[in-house]
Design an enzyme around this catalytic site. Structure first.
Site, short mmCIF file in Angstrom:
data_model
loop_
_atom_site.label_atom_id
_atom_site.label_comp_id
_atom_site.label_asym_id
_atom_site.label_seq_id
_atom_site.Cartn_x
_atom_site.Cartn_y
_atom_site.Cartn_z
N ASP A 31 0.86 -1.20 0.00
CA ASP A 31 0.00 0.00 0.00
C ASP A 31 0.89 1.24 0.00
OD1 ASP A 31 -2.07 2.02 0.80
OD2 ASP A 31 -3.27 0.22 1.13
N ASN A 99 1.33 -3.89 -13.94
CA ASN A 99 2.45 -4.38 -13.13
C ASN A 99 2.08 -5.65 -12.37
OD1 ASN A 99 4.22 -2.31 -13.81
ND2 ASN A 99 3.46 -0.96 -12.19
N GLY A 102 1.82 -8.61 -14.56
CA GLY A 102 3.18 -9.06 -14.87
C GLY A 102 3.75 -9.90 -13.73
N TYR A 145 -12.42 6.87 -12.75
CA TYR A 145 -12.52 5.60 -12.01
C TYR A 145 -13.14 4.53 -12.91
CZ TYR A 145 -13.70 2.45 -8.10
OH TYR A 145 -13.81 1.38 -7.24
#
Ligand code: UDP
Length: 312
Positions: A31, A99, A102, A145
């Site tokens: 986070d 990311n 991946g 969003y």
């Protein structure tokens, strides 16, 4: 299992981490604390099976060792937050999801995307089944969003089809409960804090718009059931009991015994007129349905808000 949870310090992320650690999994929580709160992880920091990375997942994510599942829950999620953080919201939905896909591909891990009922926009089909493509304004203020999450779903399915990554997509409908930030701006936290402090309850518009509110424990149970299922593709997880915002205000006043008055303020741009999940898919796939009523959930949340001193 060894599970990576992004948005671990957030409302849903922290509840998920607790449930995973509680059932014996090892959890790596990630986070950047943009909208998450480190206090949400207080009980987890003492646990051997929990580690924390303070990191923004819109930049390359490095997790040493084996990983069995990646749960991508990082994103501003309250309209107030994503209107104030439009670029970060777009980045975590796009670059962040890329990311983490991946990472899942590299580790041969299962990937679960936290998507949203906002992919349906201001829906013209009611209730909303997963097959509905939605009605979203891409250039409106909420588009940051909605489109980030729609892109996130698209790239998740592309990684599945092109790279064979094992993916799950949960479409989360309005969820509430303890750890929703008191000043987060969402309707349940706003109304409860206003009622507990005797301030006016702010209904946006005439209050005839509807939402269907799911208590956090039910939501987390549904998400973990989906993670354990073999269904690729979006699944609605939400409570199908639909309320108008005016009805919610009345219930909050009743549950808290508040003497707050109700005032009306302007309706935000592109505020969906109605929202209710069709949960037949979740019911048939893994027999899930919510158990906690809105009244019971509001009582539990009000109790937590009093406990943290939000009533003063
Ligand atoms: N809303 C309201 N008063 C508030 C906050 C929100 O009437 O103080 C309304 C808002 O306009 C929307 C509904 O409550 O119609 C749910 O808003 P929220 O921000 O919780 O999430 P959304 O479902 O719009 O993403």
């Amino acid at each position: 299992m060894r599970v990576v949870v992004t948005g671990a310090a957030g409302f849903l992320g922290s509840h998920l981490c607790e449930r995973l650690v509680g059932r014996g999994d090892e959890v790596v929580g990630v986070d950047n604390l943009l909208t998450g709160r480190i206090d949400n992880l207080a009980d987890l920091f003492g646990q051997e099976r929990f580690t924390f990375q303070h990191h923004n997942v819109s930049s390359y994510v490095h997790v040493p060792g084996p990983v069995d599942a990646v749960l991508h829950f990082a994103s501003p999620a309250s309209p107030k937050d994503y209107l104030e953080l439009p670029i970060q919201t777009l980045k975590v939905g796009s670059l962040g999801t890329h990311n983490l896909l991946g990472l899942a591909k590299d580790k041969q891990a299962r990937f679960l995307l936290a998507s949203t009922s906002e992919v349906y926009g201001d829906p013209e089909v009611h209730p909303q089944p997963e097959e509905y493509w939605g009605h979203v304004n891409p250039v409106g203020p909420r588009g940051v969003y909605d489109e980030a999450k729609r892109f996130a779903e698209a790239i998740t399915m592309a990684y599945h089809r092109f790279h064979g990554v094992d993916v799950r997509i949960v479409r989360i409908f309005n969820t509430f409960g303890p750890r929703l930030r008191p000043a987060d701006g969402r309707v349940v936290s706003n109304f409860l804090v206003q009622a507990l402090t005797g301030k006016p309850i702010t209904i946006y518009g005439d209050g005839s718009q509807t939402r269907s509110f799911c208590y956090v424990d039910d939501e987390v149970e549904g998400i973990l059931a989906l993670l354990g299922s073999d269904h690729v593709g979006p699944v609605n997880v939400g409570n199908p009991n639909e309320f108008t915002v005016a009805e919610l205000a009345r219930l909050v006043i009743e549950v808290t015994g508040s003497s707050s008055e109700v005032v009306h303020e302007a309706l935000p741009v592109d505020d969906p007129a109605r929202r209710r999940p069709d949960i037949s898919l979740a019911q048939s796939l893994f027999g899930w349905e919510p158990r906690v009523s809105l009244r019971e959930g509001l009582e539990r949340t009000a109790q937590w808000l009093r406990h943290i001193g939000a009533h003063q």
